[in-house]
Motif scaffolding. Structure first.
Motif, short mmCIF file in Angstrom:
data_model
loop_
_atom_site.label_atom_id
_atom_site.label_comp_id
_atom_site.label_asym_id
_atom_site.label_seq_id
_atom_site.Cartn_x
_atom_site.Cartn_y
_atom_site.Cartn_z
N THR A 5 0.84 -1.19 0.00
CA THR A 5 0.00 0.00 0.00
C THR A 5 0.88 1.24 0.00
O THR A 5 1.89 1.29 0.69
N VAL A 8 -0.35 8.47 -2.16
CA VAL A 8 -0.01 9.33 -3.29
C VAL A 8 0.43 10.69 -2.76
O VAL A 8 -0.32 11.35 -2.03
N ILE A 35 -3.57 -2.23 -9.78
CA ILE A 35 -3.64 -1.11 -8.85
C ILE A 35 -5.10 -1.01 -8.40
O ILE A 35 -6.02 -1.11 -9.22
N GLU A 36 -5.28 -0.81 -7.10
CA GLU A 36 -6.63 -0.70 -6.55
C GLU A 36 -6.78 0.63 -5.83
O GLU A 36 -5.90 1.05 -5.07
N TYR A 37 -7.90 1.29 -6.09
CA TYR A 37 -8.23 2.53 -5.40
C TYR A 37 -9.75 2.61 -5.28
O TYR A 37 -10.47 2.35 -6.25
N ASN A 38 -10.22 2.94 -4.11
CA ASN A 38 -11.64 3.19 -3.88
C ASN A 38 -12.51 2.00 -4.30
O ASN A 38 -13.56 2.18 -4.89
N SER A 41 -10.27 -2.11 -9.01
CA SER A 41 -8.94 -2.63 -9.34
C SER A 41 -8.81 -2.71 -10.86
O SER A 41 -9.72 -3.18 -11.54
N LEU A 53 -9.22 5.51 -12.82
CA LEU A 53 -9.40 5.48 -11.37
C LEU A 53 -9.51 6.88 -10.77
O LEU A 53 -10.08 7.06 -9.70
N VAL A 55 -7.20 8.85 -9.31
CA VAL A 55 -6.57 8.83 -7.98
C VAL A 55 -6.08 10.23 -7.60
O VAL A 55 -5.22 10.79 -8.28
N GLN A 60 -4.80 6.49 -0.76
CA GLN A 60 -4.05 5.25 -0.56
C GLN A 60 -4.37 4.32 -1.71
O GLN A 60 -5.54 4.12 -2.04
N ILE A 61 -3.32 3.81 -2.34
CA ILE A 61 -3.48 2.86 -3.43
C ILE A 61 -2.83 1.55 -3.03
O ILE A 61 -1.88 1.53 -2.24
N HIS A 62 -3.36 0.46 -3.55
CA HIS A 62 -2.81 -0.85 -3.28
C HIS A 62 -2.29 -1.42 -4.60
O HIS A 62 -3.01 -1.41 -5.60
#
Length: 93
Positions: A5, A8, A35-38, A41, A53, A55, A60-62
């Motif tokens: 994690t 940004v 990449i995953e956000y909110n 993915s 996304l 961002v 926070q992004i995974h």
């Protein structure tokens, strides 16, 4: 699967230039990288997916990688985030 994690730190978030940098970094590896956000993915090797996304700064992004070179992929993407001033790893508590 390996994941990490990040927060940004780029003031305008993950827009065109940062997205391009991340896509280039991810594309160097054979592993599947997302990449995953909110809650969404997308494939980190897709500029359109990453841009979709939206961002923002402070998000926070995974990043998750799965495949033969997954560890190297996560390390390479982390290096790109740090060296370009785009993100920093979140501390695990």
């Amino acid at each position: 699967m390996v994941n990490k994690t990040f927060t940004v730190i780029e003031e305008v978030g993950i827009h065109t230039r940062p997205a391009s940098i991340l896509v280039q970094a991810a594309s160097q590896y054979k592993a599947e990288v997302n990449i995953e956000y909110n809650g969404r993915s997308v494939n980190l090797k897709s500029i359109v997916g990453v841009m979709s996304l939206g961002v923002p700064y402070g998000a926070q992004i995974h990043i998750a990688a799965a495949g033969a070179d997954e560890d190297m992929a996560i390390q390479g993407i982390e290096e790109a985030l740090k060296s370009e001033g785009l993100g920093e790893p979140c501390e695990v508590i």
